[in-house]
Scaffold this motif. Structure first.
Motif, short mmCIF file in Angstrom:
data_model
loop_
_atom_site.label_atom_id
_atom_site.label_comp_id
_atom_site.label_asym_id
_atom_site.label_seq_id
_atom_site.Cartn_x
_atom_site.Cartn_y
_atom_site.Cartn_z
N SER A 117 -6.84 -1.25 -8.85
CA SER A 117 -6.82 0.15 -9.24
C SER A 117 -7.72 1.01 -8.35
N ALA A 118 -8.75 0.43 -7.80
CA ALA A 118 -9.67 1.19 -6.96
C ALA A 118 -9.01 1.61 -5.65
N THR A 119 -8.25 0.72 -5.08
CA THR A 119 -7.63 1.00 -3.79
C THR A 119 -6.17 1.42 -3.94
N GLY A 120 -5.59 1.17 -5.13
CA GLY A 120 -4.19 1.49 -5.31
C GLY A 120 -3.27 0.56 -4.57
N THR A 121 -3.72 -0.64 -4.29
CA THR A 121 -2.90 -1.63 -3.58
C THR A 121 -2.36 -2.65 -4.56
N ALA A 122 -1.10 -2.99 -4.41
CA ALA A 122 -0.48 -4.02 -5.24
C ALA A 122 -0.35 -5.31 -4.45
N TYR A 123 -0.36 -6.42 -5.17
CA TYR A 123 -0.31 -7.72 -4.51
C TYR A 123 0.71 -8.63 -5.18
N LEU A 124 1.19 -9.57 -4.41
CA LEU A 124 1.99 -10.66 -4.95
C LEU A 124 1.44 -11.94 -4.36
N GLN A 125 0.71 -12.69 -5.16
CA GLN A 125 0.17 -13.97 -4.73
C GLN A 125 1.25 -15.03 -4.93
N MET A 126 1.59 -15.73 -3.86
CA MET A 126 2.66 -16.71 -3.91
C MET A 126 2.10 -18.07 -3.56
N ALA A 154 0.84 -1.19 0.00
CA ALA A 154 0.00 0.00 0.00
C ALA A 154 0.88 1.24 0.00
N ALA A 155 0.37 2.28 -0.61
CA ALA A 155 1.14 3.52 -0.71
C ALA A 155 0.43 4.66 -0.01
N SER A 156 1.18 5.52 0.60
CA SER A 156 0.65 6.77 1.13
C SER A 156 1.33 7.90 0.39
N GLY A 157 0.56 8.88 0.03
CA GLY A 157 1.12 10.00 -0.70
C GLY A 157 0.91 9.90 -2.20
N PHE A 158 0.53 8.73 -2.69
CA PHE A 158 0.22 8.58 -4.11
C PHE A 158 -0.58 7.30 -4.31
N ASN A 159 -1.13 7.15 -5.51
CA ASN A 159 -1.97 5.99 -5.83
C ASN A 159 -1.18 5.05 -6.72
N LEU A 160 -0.97 3.84 -6.26
CA LEU A 160 -0.20 2.86 -7.03
C LEU A 160 -0.85 2.47 -8.34
N ALA A 161 -2.09 2.81 -8.51
CA ALA A 161 -2.78 2.49 -9.76
C ALA A 161 -2.10 3.17 -10.95
N ASN A 162 -1.35 4.23 -10.71
CA ASN A 162 -0.73 4.99 -11.78
C ASN A 162 0.78 4.83 -11.84
N TYR A 163 1.27 3.75 -11.21
CA TYR A 163 2.70 3.53 -11.12
C TYR A 163 3.06 2.12 -11.59
N ALA A 164 4.26 1.99 -12.11
CA ALA A 164 4.80 0.66 -12.37
C ALA A 164 5.21 0.06 -11.03
#
Length: 129
Positions: A74-83, A23-33
């Motif tokens: 994209s809605a929450t801007g959270t990235a995941y890694l399913q392992m 999770a990111a604070s200060g920006f939305n991960l939906a718009n980032y690599a």
């Protein structure tokens, strides 16, 4: 203040699954690599996976292909890694990273740490046999 925070790590037996979140604070991960990296004790940091800024491309290290899946909400801007199918050799401190690229580079996916600007503090994954 820009900050990335990973969570979801833990200790599991071989063959089990974990899902890491970033999770990111200060920006939305939906718009980032996005990138995921890991570092085991005594070893260099290695790239695990990447997701392009526009979400059209992903890539994985050979060691995790077919077992790990990178995604982003994209809605929450959270990235995941399913392992899935974790192995003892997956034991490491896992980091997420992010970068905002120019528009013409938004479909680029590179598992290269030097190309990422923002980094989290890591979450520990320990897999026992």
């Amino acid at each position: 203040q820009v900050q990335l925070v990973e969570s979801g790590g833990g200790s599991v037996q071989a063959g089990k699954s974990l899902r890491l979140s970033c999770a990111a604070s200060g920006f939305n991960l939906a718009n980032y690599a996005i990138g995921w990296f890991r570092q085991a004790p005594g070893k260099e940091r290695e790239g695990v996976s990447c997701l392009s800024q526009d979400g059209t491309k992903s890539d994985y290290a050979d060691s995790v292909k077919g077992r790990f899946t990178i995604s982003r909400d994209s809605a929450t801007g959270t990235a995941y890694l399913q392992m899935n199918g974790l192995k003892p050799e997956d034991t490491a401190l896992y980091y997420c990273a992010a970068v905002k690229r120019a528009a013409q580079l938004q479909s680029i996916c590179m598992i290269l740490s030097s190309t990422f600007r923002y980094w989290g503090q890591g979450t520990q994954v320990t897999v026992s046999s």
